[in-house]
Scaffold this motif. Sequence first.
Motif, PDB file in Angstrom:
ATOM      1  N   GLY A  17     -18.805  62.080   1.785  1.00 38.25           N
ATOM      2  CA  GLY A  17     -19.111  61.395   3.036  1.00 38.25           C
ATOM      3  C   GLY A  17     -18.859  59.902   3.024  1.00 38.25           C
ATOM      4  N   PHE A  18     -18.248  59.402   1.945  1.00 35.81           N
ATOM      5  CA  PHE A  18     -17.965  57.971   1.822  1.00 35.81           C
ATOM      6  C   PHE A  18     -19.235  57.151   2.081  1.00 35.81           C
ATOM      7  CE2 PHE A  18     -15.721  53.975   3.276  1.00 35.81           C
ATOM      8  CZ  PHE A  18     -15.180  53.665   2.036  1.00 35.81           C
ATOM      9  N   ILE A  19     -20.327  57.530   1.377  1.00 35.39           N
ATOM     10  CA  ILE A  19     -21.595  56.827   1.547  1.00 35.39           C
ATOM     11  C   ILE A  19     -21.537  55.400   1.027  1.00 35.39           C
ATOM     12  CG2 ILE A  19     -22.968  58.934   1.622  1.00 35.39           C
ATOM     13  CD1 ILE A  19     -23.860  58.343  -1.267  1.00 35.39           C
ATOM     14  N   LEU A  20     -20.487  55.074   0.322  1.00 34.38           N
ATOM     15  CA  LEU A  20     -20.283  53.697  -0.122  1.00 34.38           C
ATOM     16  C   LEU A  20     -20.365  52.747   1.076  1.00 34.38           C
ATOM     17  CD1 LEU A  20     -17.838  52.291  -2.643  1.00 34.38           C
ATOM     18  CD2 LEU A  20     -17.634  51.502  -0.306  1.00 34.38           C
ATOM     19  N   GLN A  21     -19.798  53.132   2.207  1.00 29.74           N
ATOM     20  CA  GLN A  21     -19.812  52.278   3.394  1.00 29.74           C
ATOM     21  C   GLN A  21     -21.239  51.969   3.829  1.00 29.74           C
ATOM     22  OE1 GLN A  21     -16.983  50.938   5.195  1.00 29.74           O
ATOM     23  NE2 GLN A  21     -18.732  49.688   5.806  1.00 29.74           N
ATOM     24  N   GLN A  55     -25.111  59.566  13.514  1.00 32.95           N
ATOM     25  CA  GLN A  55     -24.686  60.439  12.413  1.00 32.95           C
ATOM     26  C   GLN A  55     -23.198  60.290  12.064  1.00 32.95           C
ATOM     27  OE1 GLN A  55     -26.867  61.867  15.021  1.00 32.95           O
ATOM     28  NE2 GLN A  55     -28.312  60.912  13.631  1.00 32.95           N
ATOM     29  N   PHE A  56     -22.678  59.065  12.135  1.00 26.96           N
ATOM     30  CA  PHE A  56     -21.301  58.821  11.717  1.00 26.96           C
ATOM     31  C   PHE A  56     -21.223  58.850  10.199  1.00 26.96           C
ATOM     32  CE2 PHE A  56     -18.715  56.542  15.190  1.00 26.96           C
ATOM     33  CZ  PHE A  56     -19.342  57.236  16.214  1.00 26.96           C
ATOM     34  N   SER A  57     -20.151  59.396   9.690  1.00 26.82           N
ATOM     35  CA  SER A  57     -19.894  59.353   8.247  1.00 26.82           C
ATOM     36  C   SER A  57     -19.454  57.942   7.874  1.00 26.82           C
ATOM     37  CB  SER A  57     -18.784  60.343   7.880  1.00 26.82           C
ATOM     38  OG  SER A  57     -17.535  59.871   8.385  1.00 26.82           O
TER      39      SER A  57
END
Length: 133
Positions: A17-21, A55-57
Amino acid sequence: MRAAFDEVYVYTMGRPGFILQHMVDAFAVQTANQDTKLVGIVFGLVGLYLHLEKQFSGRQVQEVHMKLGRRKRAWPKINLPKDRGSMTVIDVLAVPAGPERDKAIDDWCRSVWTSFGGNRQSIIALLREYQIA
């Protein structure tokens, strides 16, 4: 605090989910001060709003950041509250790696976003101008 950020940053690089962002946005907003560029604070708040309320990734948030950055504009004034949330990146790092830490990142984001709640309407108005969310 910076060492904890660096460690969580590396951890999130490979997470779904690219939670880094999301963690980058939370850190940028939570550590902002009067010398921080306004665009960075606004983008961080946009990212937190879109993640937590829409709820944007992380990837979707990144795309919105690129869209917002395409044209020069005056960014909305942001109130920097004294209280920046009950959690920090240090708290996130204390949680075991895996799903528990991923949840802690969301909890941290929510803590920061809630503390900046006085800016919510400005962020929504900005996104409406761009016909986003």
